[in-house]
Design a protein around this motif. Structure first.
Motif, PDB file in Angstrom:
ATOM      1  N   PRO A  94      42.025  44.450  19.896  1.00 34.09           N
ATOM      2  CA  PRO A  94      41.886  44.665  21.338  1.00 34.09           C
ATOM      3  C   PRO A  94      40.555  44.108  21.833  1.00 34.09           C
ATOM      4  N   LEU A  95      40.545  43.675  23.085  1.00 32.70           N
ATOM      5  CA  LEU A  95      39.349  43.114  23.700  1.00 32.70           C
ATOM      6  C   LEU A  95      38.859  44.035  24.813  1.00 32.70           C
ATOM      7  N   LEU A  96      37.564  44.286  24.835  1.00 33.15           N
ATOM      8  CA  LEU A  96      36.906  45.053  25.897  1.00 33.15           C
ATOM      9  C   LEU A  96      36.022  44.084  26.665  1.00 33.15           C
ATOM     10  N   LEU A  97      36.239  43.945  27.967  1.00 30.38           N
ATOM     11  CA  LEU A  97      35.524  42.974  28.794  1.00 30.38           C
ATOM     12  C   LEU A  97      34.585  43.709  29.733  1.00 30.38           C
ATOM     13  N   VAL A  98      33.288  43.454  29.612  1.00 30.55           N
ATOM     14  CA  VAL A  98      32.280  44.222  30.347  1.00 30.55           C
ATOM     15  C   VAL A  98      31.477  43.287  31.253  1.00 30.55           C
ATOM     16  N   HIS A  99      31.527  43.569  32.539  1.00 29.89           N
ATOM     17  CA  HIS A  99      30.849  42.740  33.540  1.00 29.89           C
ATOM     18  C   HIS A  99      29.346  42.990  33.526  1.00 29.89           C
ATOM     19  N   GLY A 100      28.633  42.204  34.319  1.00 27.85           N
ATOM     20  CA  GLY A 100      27.188  42.315  34.396  1.00 27.85           C
ATOM     21  C   GLY A 100      26.697  43.026  35.635  1.00 27.85           C
ATOM     22  N   TRP A 101      25.421  42.881  35.905  1.00 24.44           N
ATOM     23  CA  TRP A 101      24.704  43.547  36.990  1.00 24.44           C
ATOM     24  C   TRP A 101      25.324  43.220  38.338  1.00 24.44           C
ATOM     25  N   GLY A 102      25.775  44.252  39.049  1.00 26.01           N
ATOM     26  CA  GLY A 102      26.351  44.058  40.366  1.00 26.01           C
ATOM     27  C   GLY A 102      27.753  43.498  40.366  1.00 26.01           C
ATOM     28  N   GLY A 103      28.374  43.330  39.212  1.00 30.80           N
ATOM     29  CA  GLY A 103      29.736  42.790  39.144  1.00 30.80           C
ATOM     30  C   GLY A 103      30.771  43.893  39.085  1.00 30.80           C
ATOM     31  N   ASP A 104      31.976  43.512  38.722  1.00 32.95           N
ATOM     32  CA  ASP A 104      33.029  44.499  38.504  1.00 32.95           C
ATOM     33  C   ASP A 104      34.115  43.892  37.641  1.00 32.95           C
ATOM     34  N   ALA A 105      35.114  44.701  37.313  1.00 29.13           N
ATOM     35  CA  ALA A 105      36.183  44.249  36.419  1.00 29.13           C
ATOM     36  C   ALA A 105      36.976  43.090  36.979  1.00 29.13           C
ATOM     37  N   GLY A 106      37.001  42.950  38.292  1.00 26.31           N
ATOM     38  CA  GLY A 106      37.816  41.906  38.911  1.00 26.31           C
ATOM     39  C   GLY A 106      37.446  40.500  38.489  1.00 26.31           C
ATOM     40  N   GLU A 107      36.188  40.290  38.072  1.00 26.62           N
ATOM     41  CA  GLU A 107      35.798  38.939  37.664  1.00 26.62           C
ATOM     42  C   GLU A 107      36.492  38.511  36.376  1.00 26.62           C
ATOM     43  N   TRP A 108      37.037  39.490  35.655  1.00 35.49           N
ATOM     44  CA  TRP A 108      37.738  39.195  34.410  1.00 35.49           C
ATOM     45  C   TRP A 108      39.247  39.016  34.602  1.00 35.49           C
ATOM     46  N   ALA A 109      39.741  39.104  35.821  1.00 37.91           N
ATOM     47  CA  ALA A 109      41.197  39.068  36.031  1.00 37.91           C
ATOM     48  C   ALA A 109      41.867  37.844  35.394  1.00 37.91           C
ATOM     49  N   PRO A 110      41.334  36.628  35.554  1.00 33.31           N
ATOM     50  CA  PRO A 110      41.987  35.474  34.907  1.00 33.31           C
ATOM     51  C   PRO A 110      41.931  35.546  33.386  1.00 33.31           C
TER      52      PRO A 110
END
Length: 271
Positions: free
Chosen positions: A21-37
């Motif tokens: 399984p992969l866990l995708l963690v955004h950075g400062w001021g971001g959110d999960a939506g940047e990982w949608a693609p």
């Protein structure tokens, strides 16, 4: 007084099935939506989780809590336990790179391997010298300062939609949360954002590490910190700080190729 609860419940986007399984963690001021693609691409072969960190996106912003990498890691560990994921490949961008590193160090049974993308550790003396004035400006000017800061992180090939989205996210963030995140990364007594502290803390990672950087100098610094034989570092000159969004397809392919080898001899998660 700042308190450190064991965990803050996190909103999490999910998809797919399969291991690891992969866990995708955004950075400062971001959110999960940047990982949608990326979530859509990787979920063809993997179970994929993309949470919003505390104080970001759709997750809670409790009053008076800390926002350091260990705090984020505690939240992520609680999420992984709740979802019964087993050990994950934890992928983190920028501040998320600190969070997944803390997850690997503080909760090693939950992490099979780590992927760090322009992680927010290894700050040199010049960067550290700028921080107090930057923190003062952030707290005084609020979202306007944060939006200007994020504009400086874009590269020549950062898509216009990515630029607009990150500016919009920063403008909507609580400036005090943003400031506390930077305090936690660089200025708190247990911070490991500075090079000396990072070198000592990264030595405690016992799992394979894949690092991807937008510049050669920090990539070389990360190479010198690696302890696992399957670890490796790549540099992608010409990218901005949001390299996972500048070169989405390349990152998807790289992580697929690297994680596929985790089961091979010499790629075990213990030294």
């Amino acid at each position: 007084m700042t308190t450190r609860p064991s965990a803050v419940p996190l909103h999490c986007d999910q998809g797919g099935a399969g291991a690891p399984p992969l866990l995708l963690v955004h950075g400062w001021g971001g959110d999960a939506g940047e990982w949608a693609p990326h979530l859509a691409a990787w979920s063809r072969r993997h179970r994929v989780l993309a949470p919003d960190l505390r104080g970001h996106g759709r997750s809670l912003t409790p009053a008076g809590v800390a926002y350091g990498p260990r705090d984020f890691a505690a939240d992520l560990a609680a999420l992984l336990h709740r979802l019964d994921t087993g050990p994950v490949v934890a992928v983190g961008h920028s501040m998320g790179g600190q969070a997944v590193t803390a997850l690997a160090v503080e909760h090693p049974a939950l992490v099979r391997a780590v992927v760090v993308l322009d992680p927010a550790y290894g700050a040199d003396e010049a960067e550290l010298a700028r921080l107090p004035a930057e923190q003062e400006a952030l707290r005084a000017e609020g979202a306007e300062w944060a939006v200007r800061f994020v504009r400086g992180a874009f590269g020549p090939h950062t898509p216009p939609g990515v630029r607009a989205r990150h500016e919009r996210l920063m403008a909507a963030m609580d400036p005090e949360v943003l400031a506390r995140c930077r305090d936690g990364m660089y200025l708190a007594p247990d911070a490991f954002g500075a090079r000396a502290a990072a070198r000592a803390y990264l030595a405690r990672r016992r799992c394979p590490v894949l690092g991807v950087y937008s510049n050669e100098a920090p990539a070389d610094w990360e190479r010198a910190s690696l302890t696992h034989p399957y670890s490796r570092v790549e540099a992608w000159p010409g990218c901005g700080h949001y390299l996972h969004e500048d070169r989405r397809e390349a990152l998807v392919e790289l992580v697929e190729e690297w994680t596929a080898g985790l089961g091979e001899p010499g790629a075990t998660t213990s030294l």
